[in-house]
Design an enzyme around this catalytic site. Structure first.
Site, PDB file in Angstrom:
ATOM      1  NE  ARG A 102     -20.247 -26.194  -7.009  1.00 24.91           N
ATOM      2  CZ  ARG A 102     -19.388 -27.087  -6.497  1.00 24.91           C
ATOM      3  NH1 ARG A 102     -19.178 -28.251  -7.082  1.00 24.91           N
ATOM      4  NH2 ARG A 102     -18.739 -26.809  -5.381  1.00 24.91           N
ATOM      5  CE1 TYR A 115     -26.198 -14.838 -29.700  1.00 24.05           C
ATOM      6  CE2 TYR A 115     -24.531 -15.716 -28.231  1.00 24.05           C
ATOM      7  CZ  TYR A 115     -25.608 -14.893 -28.449  1.00 24.05           C
ATOM      8  OH  TYR A 115     -26.098 -14.140 -27.426  1.00 24.05           O
ATOM      9  CG  ASP A 130     -26.100 -22.454 -31.106  1.00 25.87           C
ATOM     10  OD1 ASP A 130     -27.311 -22.752 -30.992  1.00 25.87           O
ATOM     11  OD2 ASP A 130     -25.618 -21.408 -30.639  1.00 25.87           O
ATOM     12  CE  LYS A 181     -31.701 -16.297 -27.525  1.00 21.00           C
ATOM     13  NZ  LYS A 181     -30.499 -16.614 -28.288  1.00 21.00           N
TER      14      LYS A 181
HETATM   15  C1  LIG Z   1     -29.091 -16.305 -27.850  1.00 17.34           C
HETATM   16  C2  LIG Z   1     -28.198 -17.288 -28.457  1.00 17.34           C
HETATM   17  C3  LIG Z   1     -27.131 -17.828 -27.748  1.00 17.34           C
HETATM   18  C4  LIG Z   1     -26.748 -17.353 -26.368  1.00 17.34           C
HETATM   19  O1  LIG Z   1     -27.746 -17.569 -25.426  1.00 17.34           O
HETATM   20  P1  LIG Z   1     -27.791 -16.731 -24.071  1.00 17.34           P
HETATM   21  O2  LIG Z   1     -28.726 -17.525 -23.229  1.00 17.34           O
HETATM   22  O3  LIG Z   1     -28.277 -15.378 -24.437  1.00 17.34           O
HETATM   23  O4  LIG Z   1     -26.403 -16.694 -23.507  1.00 17.34           O
HETATM   24  C5  LIG Z   1     -26.381 -18.800 -28.349  1.00 17.34           C
HETATM   25  N1  LIG Z   1     -26.639 -19.215 -29.600  1.00 17.34           N
HETATM   26  C6  LIG Z   1     -27.647 -18.710 -30.314  1.00 17.34           C
HETATM   27  C7  LIG Z   1     -27.895 -19.226 -31.691  1.00 17.34           C
HETATM   28  C8  LIG Z   1     -28.458 -17.726 -29.780  1.00 17.34           C
HETATM   29  O5  LIG Z   1     -29.434 -17.212 -30.513  1.00 17.34           O
END
Ligand SMILES: *Cc1c(COP(=O)(O)O)cnc(C)c1O
Length: 391
Positions: A59, A112, A184, A209
Site C-alpha cells: 500500500r 459532477y 476536476d 475516462k
Molecule cells: C466520471 C467522472 C468522475 C468520477 O469518476 P469515476 O472514476 O467514475 O468515479 C469525476 N468527475 C468527472 C468530471 C467525471 O466525468
C-alpha cells in the site's frame, strides 16, 4: 556506456507522454512490470528497523504505482501525484485532506453530480459547509469567500452543460483570501488544460475516462503542487488509499497514446458538433471548441485542445421522440462514463442550486469516439429520422 536519456522537461508534450514512467522498465523491456504485492521482505533486522529500502509495503508504493504517479504528474505538469480506486474517491479524498469541521467549501454549481452528493451528505455531517457558486463567477468569487473558506473547487468545462471557467481569475481571488484551489480536470485529461499554470493547487481526474481511455478500468488521480503535496500525501496514506496494480498499469499504458487519441477525439467531435449545429432539430451545441459556442473565447485563451465530450440541447419535442432518437442509434452506446474509444449518447437533466438552467427541449451528452465521423453522422441522421417519425 549506455544510451543517454532524454531530458523530458525540454521536450514537446507528445514526446513526454511516450517517455512517461518508462524509467521503471527493467531487463530491456519497453514497459515496466506490473507488481502485485502486499508484503515486501527486508533482508536484515536493521533494514527493517530503519526502513532503509525503497519499497516497504504494498500500500505504501510499488514500482508500478511510482511509474504511473510520475507519468500522471508529467501529464498534468504538477509536483507529484497519487492514484486512487476511482475518480470519485480522488475527489472525496482530496476534499477531506484539506477540510475539517467548521470549514467552508466553495463548490462550482456544475460539479459532477456524485461530488455534490458527497458535499451535501458526508461533508455536511462532518460540519463542513458547502456553498455552490455560478461557474461563470470569475473574479467575483472574492465576494463569496469567507474567513473560514479553505477550498475553492472548480470543474471546467462544467459537467453536462460545459461552462468554461475563468480559472486564473478564480485562483487569484481564492489565493488572496488564503484558500486553495482544486479542479476536476477530467475533460482535458490534464493534456489540454495545464491547471498549475492557471493557479490551481490540486488537479483531480477521473483517470477512468481519457487516461485509461479504453473503458476497461476505474481510476482516480490527484496531482498536487509542492505546497499541497505533504498534506495530501498524509491524508491519502492515513485513509489507506491505493489503486489496483493492473488498473494502474492500464492507466500508464493509456497515457502513452493520450496525445494521438485526444487529437482524433477532437477532430471527430468538431466535425460531428458542426453537423449537429446545422440540424433543424437542434437548439444549441454546447462544445467550447466550436466558434461562437458558449465559452469559446475562454477555451481558446486557456486550452490547448478539446476532448470528445459535448452536449446538445434540442428544440422542444416529446419524450417519446427523444427516446426514439436514442434507441435508433447503433454506433452510440447508451451508458455512463466516457473517454473510451467508443461513442456514447446519454440524456441528462442538470442538478443546480446556485444557478438556473432551463432548456427548451431534451438535452443529450455525446462522447465522440474514434469511429469515422461520417459513420457517426449517418447514425445520428437515422436517429433524427426516428425522432421526427414520433408525435
Ligand atoms: C466520471 C467522472 C468522475 C468520477 O469518476 P469515476 O472514476 O467514475 O468515479 C469525476 N468527475 C468527472 C468530471 C467525471 O466525468
Amino acid at each position: 556506456m549506455s544510451k543517454s536519456k532524454p531530458d523530458l522537461s525540454r521536450l514537446d508534450p507528445a514526446t513526454r507522454l511516450v517517455a512517461a514512467g518508462r524509467d521503471y522498465a527493467e531487463h530491456g523491456f519497453v514497459n515496466p512490470a506490473v507488481y502485485h504485492g502486499s508484503t515486501v521482505l527486508f533482508p536484515t533486522a536493521q533494514s527493517l528497523h530503519d526502513r532503509s529500502q525503497t519499497y516497504v509495503y504494498g500500500r505504501r508504493g510499488t514500482p508500478t504505482s511510482r511509474a504511473v504517479e510520475e507519468a500522471v504528474a508529467l501529464v498534468e505538469g504538477g509536483h507529484n501525484a497519487k492514484m486512487l480506486p476511482s475518480g470519485l474517491s480522488a475527489i472525496s479524498t482530496a476534499l477531506l485532506a484539506f477540510l475539517k469541521s467548521g470549514d467552508h467549501l466553495l463548490m462550482v454549481d456544475t460539479v459532477y453530480q456524485p461530488a455534490r452528493h458527497f458535499c451535501d451528505g458526508l461533508l455536511k455531517g462532518l460540519g463542513i459547509e458547502t456553498t455552490y457558486y455560478d461557474p461563470l463567477v470569475g473574479r467575483a468569487i472574492a465576494a463569496l469567500v469567507r474567513p473560514n473558506t479553505r477550498v475553492v473547487y472548480c470543474e471546467s468545462p462544467g459537467s453536462q452543460t460545459m461552462e468554461v471557467q475563468d480559472i486564473s481569475a478564480i485562483a487569484d481571488a481564492a489565493h488572496r483570501a488564503g484558500a486553495i484551489v482544486m479542479i476536476d480536470n477530467t475533460w482535458s485529461a490534464g493534456h489540454y488544460f495545464k491547471a498549475f499554470d492557471h493557479g490551481c493547487d490540486i488537479s483531480i481526474q477521473a483517470g477512468t475516462k481519457y487516461l485509461v481511455g479504453h473503458s476497461d478500468a476505474m481510476m482516480g488521480t490527484v496531482t498536487c503542487n509542492a505546497e499541497t503535496w505533504p498534506a495530501f500525501k498524509e491524508a491519502y496514506e492515513s485513509m489507506g488509499q491505493f489503486a489496483g496494480a493492473d488498473d494502474m498499469y492500464l492507466t500508464l499504458r493509456g497515457i502513452h497514446t493520450l496525445d494521438v487519441r485526444l487529437e482524433r477525439h477532437m477532430k471527430n467531435a468538431c466535425k460531428v458538433a458542426e453537423w449537429l449545429r446545422g440540424r433543424d432539430e437542434v437548439e444549441t451545441v454546447l462544445y467550447p471548441a466550436l466558434s461562437n459556442a458558449p465559452g469559446h473565447a475562454l477555451w481558446k485563451r486557456d486550452f490547448k485542445g478539446a476532448s470528445g465530450l459535448f452536449s446538445v440541447v434540442l428544440k422542444p419535442c416529446s419524450g417519446i421522440a427523444a427516446d426514439a432518437f436514442l434507441d435508433r442509434l447503433s454506433l452510440f452506446g447508451m451508458g455512463w462514463s466516457w473517454g473510451g474509444f467508443e461513442s456514447l449518447a446519454i440524456p441528462f437533466r442538470p442538478q443546480r442550486s446556485a444557478t438556473a438552467w432551463t432548456a427548451p427541449g431534451p438535452c443529450f451528452r455525446f462522447h465522440i469516439g474514434l469511429e469515422s465521423p461520417d459513420d457517426l453522422i449517418s447514425d445520428l441522421g437515422e436517429g433524427f429520422a426516428a425522432l421526427r417519425s414520433q408525435p
